[in-house]
Design a protein around this motif. Structure first.
Motif, mmCIF file in Angstrom:
data_model
loop_
_atom_site.group_PDB
_atom_site.id
_atom_site.type_symbol
_atom_site.label_atom_id
_atom_site.label_comp_id
_atom_site.label_asym_id
_atom_site.label_seq_id
_atom_site.Cartn_x
_atom_site.Cartn_y
_atom_site.Cartn_z
ATOM 1 N N GLY A 3 -47.200 34.486 31.532
ATOM 2 C CA GLY A 3 -46.811 35.806 31.070
ATOM 3 C C GLY A 3 -46.498 35.814 29.586
ATOM 4 O O GLY A 3 -46.284 34.774 28.966
ATOM 5 N N ARG A 4 -46.480 37.000 29.037
ATOM 6 C CA ARG A 4 -46.062 37.237 27.648
ATOM 7 C C ARG A 4 -44.588 37.626 27.697
ATOM 8 O O ARG A 4 -44.199 38.541 28.429
ATOM 9 N N LEU A 5 -43.777 36.916 26.940
ATOM 10 C CA LEU A 5 -42.331 37.140 26.944
ATOM 11 C C LEU A 5 -41.930 37.957 25.728
ATOM 12 O O LEU A 5 -42.157 37.548 24.589
ATOM 13 N N THR A 6 -41.335 39.122 25.972
ATOM 14 C CA THR A 6 -40.835 39.979 24.901
ATOM 15 C C THR A 6 -39.320 40.042 24.991
ATOM 16 O O THR A 6 -38.771 40.503 25.999
ATOM 17 N N LEU A 7 -38.657 39.559 23.959
ATOM 18 C CA LEU A 7 -37.193 39.509 23.916
ATOM 19 C C LEU A 7 -36.678 40.569 22.950
ATOM 20 O O LEU A 7 -37.062 40.599 21.779
ATOM 21 N N ASP A 8 -35.799 41.435 23.442
ATOM 22 C CA ASP A 8 -35.251 42.511 22.623
ATOM 23 C C ASP A 8 -33.748 42.590 22.877
ATOM 24 O O ASP A 8 -33.266 43.374 23.680
ATOM 25 N N GLY A 9 -33.024 41.717 22.187
ATOM 26 C CA GLY A 9 -31.584 41.638 22.399
ATOM 27 C C GLY A 9 -31.216 41.062 23.748
ATOM 28 O O GLY A 9 -30.187 41.417 24.331
#
Length: 341
Positions: A177-183
Motif C-alpha cells: 500500500g501507499r502510506l499517507t501520513l497527515d499528523g
C-alpha cells in the motif's frame, strides 16, 4: 561461527515446513490472488511460529522464512516478525513489550515497516508524523507501521487516524500500500542505533526469504528437467542444463550462508551491518539470476503465468527490488568498510 540450528530452531523449522507445505498449495495461492491468506496466518500464529521468534532469534527467523519462500506463502511473516517482534524485543520499553508482544504473537496485531528515503517523513515534537511513503509491503494486512523519520528515529504508528492506506499492486502479491501520513500520532521506539539494527535485521531476514524462494524455484526446475524428455533423453542429462542448474545452486547457497552469518552475528551480539549488506547484495544480484534460471529451465511451461514456478520468479524479482539494486548496496557497503564500521 556455528550455524548449526539449536533443537528449538530445528523443531520450529520442521513445523514451519509442514504448515507451509500443507497449506500454501497451488490452489490456495490461486484463490488468494494478489492478497494474503488470513487462514494460513491464523494457523501460523496458533502453532506458535510467530511468537517463538523472540526466543529463536534472527537466525531462527531466517530458517523459518526459508520455508515460507519455498512455497511463496502469502502471509506477512517477515514484515511482522522483523519490524514488530524483533524490533520491539530489542528496542521497546518494558511497557511497550508487555502491551504489544502478546498481540503480535497471536496475530491480532501486525506490524510492517516503512523505511523511506531520508526526508520523506517528518515528526513533530509531539510525535505526529507527516509525509508519504509510496510503497510499503504488507501494509494492507497491518494494524501498525514502523516508520523512520528524517533523523532516522523510529516511530510506531497505528493505522487509522492520520495514517491512510491506498492499495498498490507490486510484482509479487505482497498486499502492499501507499502510506499517507497527515499528523498521524505515533510513539517512539528505541534510541540511538535502533534504526541501523532494524534495517540490518530486515535486510538479513528478507535475504533468508530469498534463499527459500530460490531453493523452491530450483527444486521445481530440477524436477521438471529430470522428468521431461527431448529426443529420447531427459533434459537433465544435457550438460548445458546441468551447468545452469549448478550455477543456480551455488548462487542459492551463497545467499543462504551470507544470511546465516549475518543473523548469527546479530544473535551473538557482534557487529553485523556489513554482513547484512553482503547478504542483501547476494540476495538481490544472485536471487534474480536463480529465478530466471528456474523459469528458463521450464522451457515453454515457464512462460505460463499460472505455473507455480512463475510465482517464484515474481517473488525473486520483487525481493531484488525491495533489497535494493546491487550497485547501490555495494556503494553503501564500501562506505561502511571505509569508515571501519
Amino acid at each position: 561461527m556455528d550455524f548449526t540450528p539449536t533443537e528449538a530452531q530445528t523443531e520450529a523449522r520442521d513445523l514451519a515446513a509442514r504448515v507451509f507445505g500443507d497449506l500454501s498449495t497451488h490452489e490456495r495461492l490461486r484463490a488468494a490472488g494478489t492478497g494474503s491468506d488470513p487462514e494460513l496466518w491464523k494457523v501460523l500464529c496458533a502453532a506458535g511460529l510467530v511468537g517463538a521468534v523472540t526466543d529463536l532469534g534472527l537466525l531462527g527467523l531466517v530458517l523459518l522464512l526459508e520455508e515460507q519462500g519455498r512455497t511463496t506463502a502469502q502471509v506477512p511473516y517477515a514484515a511482522s516478525c522483523v519490524y514488530g517482534l524483533l524490533a520491539l524485543a530489542a528496542h521497546g520499553t518494558p511497557e511497550q513489550r508487555d502491551r504489544l508482544l502478546p498481540a503480535l504473537a497471536d496475530g491480532s496485531t501486525v506490524v510492517t515497516g516503512a523505511f523511506p528515503a531520508q526526508g520523506a517523513v517528518r515528526a513533530s515534537a509531539s510525535g505526529e508524523l507527516t509525509g508519504v511513503v509510496p510503497v510499503v509491503p504488507w501494509l494492507r494486512d497491518a494494524t501498525h507501521v514502523l516508520v523512520a523519520d528524517t533523523e532516522r528515529r523510529l516511530w510506531l504508528a497505528p493505522l487509522g487516524r492520520g495514517a491512510d492506506v491506498t492499495a498498490v499492486e507490486l510484482t509479487a502479491p505482497w498486499s502492499a500500500g501507499r502510506l499517507t501520513l497527515d499528523g498521524a500520532p505515533a510513539e517512539p521506539l528505541g534510541g540511538q542505533g535502533a534504526h541501523a539494527d532494524v534495517l540490518a535485521s530486515a535486510r538479513t531476514a528478507f535475504a533468508g526469504l530469498q534463499a527459500g524462494v530460490c531453493a523452491g524455484s530450483l527444486a521445481r526446475a530440477v524436477a521438471h528437467v529430470g522428468g521431461r524428455e527431448q529426443f529420447g533423453r531427459p533434459l537433465a542429462t544435457r550438460q548445458a542444463v546441468q551447468l545452469r542448474a549448478a550455477d543456480a545452486h551455488m548462487d542459492t547457497e551463497a545467499i543462504r550462508v551470507t544470511a546465516y552469518e549475518a543473523a548469527w552475528r546479530r544473535d551473538a551480539g557482534l557487529p553485523y551491518a556489513t554482513h547484512a549488506l553482503t547478504a542483501a547484495w547476494w540476495a538481490s544480484e544472485a536471487g534474480q539470476r536463480v529465478v530466471h534460471t528456474g523459469q528458463h529451465l521450464h522451457g515453454g511451461a515457464g512462460a505460463d503465468l499460472d505455473h507455480p514456478v512463475h510465482r517464484h520468479f515474481l517473488w525473486g524479482r520483487q525481493l531484488d527490488a525491495y533489497l535494493g539494486c546491487g550497485p547501490e548496496l555495494l556503494e553503501e557497503l564500501g562506505e561502511l568498510i571505509a569508515h571501519g564500521e
